[in-house]
Design a protein around this motif. Structure first.
Motif, mmCIF file in Angstrom:
data_model
loop_
_atom_site.group_PDB
_atom_site.id
_atom_site.type_symbol
_atom_site.label_atom_id
_atom_site.label_comp_id
_atom_site.label_asym_id
_atom_site.label_seq_id
_atom_site.Cartn_x
_atom_site.Cartn_y
_atom_site.Cartn_z
ATOM 1 N N LEU A 10 0.827 -1.203 0.000
ATOM 2 C CA LEU A 10 0.000 0.000 0.000
ATOM 3 C C LEU A 10 0.865 1.258 0.000
ATOM 4 O O LEU A 10 0.541 2.255 -0.649
ATOM 5 C CB LEU A 10 -0.928 0.002 1.223
ATOM 6 N N GLU A 13 1.977 1.800 -3.372
ATOM 7 C CA GLU A 13 0.870 2.303 -4.192
ATOM 8 C C GLU A 13 0.676 3.795 -3.973
ATOM 9 O O GLU A 13 0.409 4.544 -4.924
ATOM 10 C CB GLU A 13 -0.420 1.543 -3.866
ATOM 11 N N ILE A 14 0.817 4.243 -2.731
ATOM 12 C CA ILE A 14 0.713 5.676 -2.453
ATOM 13 C C ILE A 14 1.789 6.437 -3.206
ATOM 14 O O ILE A 14 1.540 7.470 -3.828
ATOM 15 C CB ILE A 14 0.866 5.961 -0.942
ATOM 16 N N THR A 17 0.935 6.585 -6.856
ATOM 17 C CA THR A 17 -0.193 7.483 -7.120
ATOM 18 C C THR A 17 0.221 8.940 -6.942
ATOM 19 O O THR A 17 -0.165 9.820 -7.725
ATOM 20 C CB THR A 17 -1.365 7.159 -6.173
ATOM 21 N N TRP A 18 1.015 9.195 -5.909
ATOM 22 C CA TRP A 18 1.496 10.551 -5.683
ATOM 23 C C TRP A 18 2.356 11.030 -6.852
ATOM 24 O O TRP A 18 2.245 12.173 -7.281
ATOM 25 C CB TRP A 18 2.284 10.600 -4.386
ATOM 26 N N ILE A 160 -3.916 4.813 5.145
ATOM 27 C CA ILE A 160 -3.232 4.792 3.850
ATOM 28 C C ILE A 160 -4.235 4.681 2.712
ATOM 29 O O ILE A 160 -4.126 5.371 1.694
ATOM 30 C CB ILE A 160 -2.214 3.634 3.803
ATOM 31 N N LEU A 161 -5.238 3.811 2.873
ATOM 32 C CA LEU A 161 -6.262 3.669 1.831
ATOM 33 C C LEU A 161 -7.023 4.977 1.626
ATOM 34 O O LEU A 161 -7.346 5.354 0.495
ATOM 35 C CB LEU A 161 -7.230 2.542 2.205
ATOM 36 N N ILE A 164 -4.788 7.296 -0.332
ATOM 37 C CA ILE A 164 -4.759 6.902 -1.746
ATOM 38 C C ILE A 164 -6.019 7.395 -2.460
ATOM 39 O O ILE A 164 -5.963 7.956 -3.564
ATOM 40 C CB ILE A 164 -4.632 5.368 -1.889
ATOM 41 N N ILE A 168 -6.247 10.095 -5.558
ATOM 42 C CA ILE A 168 -6.964 9.791 -6.800
ATOM 43 C C ILE A 168 -8.044 10.840 -7.055
ATOM 44 O O ILE A 168 -8.251 11.294 -8.192
ATOM 45 C CB ILE A 168 -7.580 8.377 -6.726
#
Length: 233
Positions: A10, A13-14, A17-18, A160-161, A164, A168
């Motif tokens: 995760l 993934e952050i 995405t960042w 964290i989710l 994210i 988004i």
């Protein structure tokens, strides 16, 4: 996949995405016409806040990651105390009190055997204390620590989710040049919430860890099981 691997994924993934957001903002700003200079000024002011928020967030997350605990390892330690200390001690204590010692039959007689039999209770009490006052309490503390880890990691994953999702959302709001400031505001707000949630969860977890560690130390020291009864040594 274990819990720690899931969190690390995760985190990655952050970061991905960042980076998408950073690329979007940089690409948009590079093509802003002069008459939209006010947009650039607004973005720059907000961007400084985002960078600071991001630094604070990763400082906190990095601190937690550097002290990661493994609930599986704690569960294994708890099971070890049960199987290698508590259960064997219980079995031995039962043996001492059920007439299964050599001193309980005619194979050993005399004053020494008599004295040993009369003081076998001291051995039984010591062995029982190892099970009841030490092992059982250590197992309970370890199980409590394992539960606290799951609660903490659950809060970390939720934060964290949420972050994210906010990034988004910021990406969607930044689809146009004029929308970039709104996207940054969304991320700033979500970042502040995520940092706050992680800090609170970390404080609760640290308090629980200290409490459980104290319980384990107390179980070992308060039971006064420091040596075998002198008459048997």
């Amino acid at each position: 996949m274990n819990l720690i691997d899931e969190i690390l994924n995760l985190v990655q993934e952050i970061q991905n995405t960042w980076q998408r957001f950073v690329n979007l903002v940089n690409g948009a700003l590079s093509s802003v016409p002069v008459f939209l200079q006010w947009v650039i000024d607004s973005v720059n002011r907000l961007w400084e806040q985002v960078v600071q928020m991001w630094n604070d967030f990763w400082e906190g997350v990095s601190d937690f990651l550097s002290r990661f605990g493994d609930p599986g390892a704690v569960a294994t330690a708890s099971a070890g105390w049960t199987s290698m200390v508590s259960q064997p001690a219980g079995e031995v204590a039962a043996t001492v009190t059920t007439g299964q010692l050599s001193a309980d039959d005619d194979a050993w007689s005399g004053d020494a055997a008599t004295k040993y039999r009369t003081r076998a209770g001291e051995q039984q009490a010591t062995i029982s204390a190892i099970r009841d006052e030490v092992a059982t309490k250590v197992v309970a503390a370890l199980d409590g620590m394992k539960l606290a880890m799951f609660v903490f990691y659950g809060a970390l994953i939720a934060a964290i989710l949420a972050l994210i999702g906010a990034i988004i959302g910021g990406l969607a709001s930044s689809a146009t040049i004029v929308g970039i400031p709104a996207g940054i505001v969304i991320i700033i707000g979500a970042g502040a919430i995520a940092i706050g949630a992680i800090v609170v969860a970390g404080m609760v977890f640290s308090g629980t860890a200290d409490q459980r560690a104290g319980e384990m130390r107390s179980a070992i020291t308060s039971a006064k099981v420091t040596s075998w009864p002198e008459f048997v040594v």
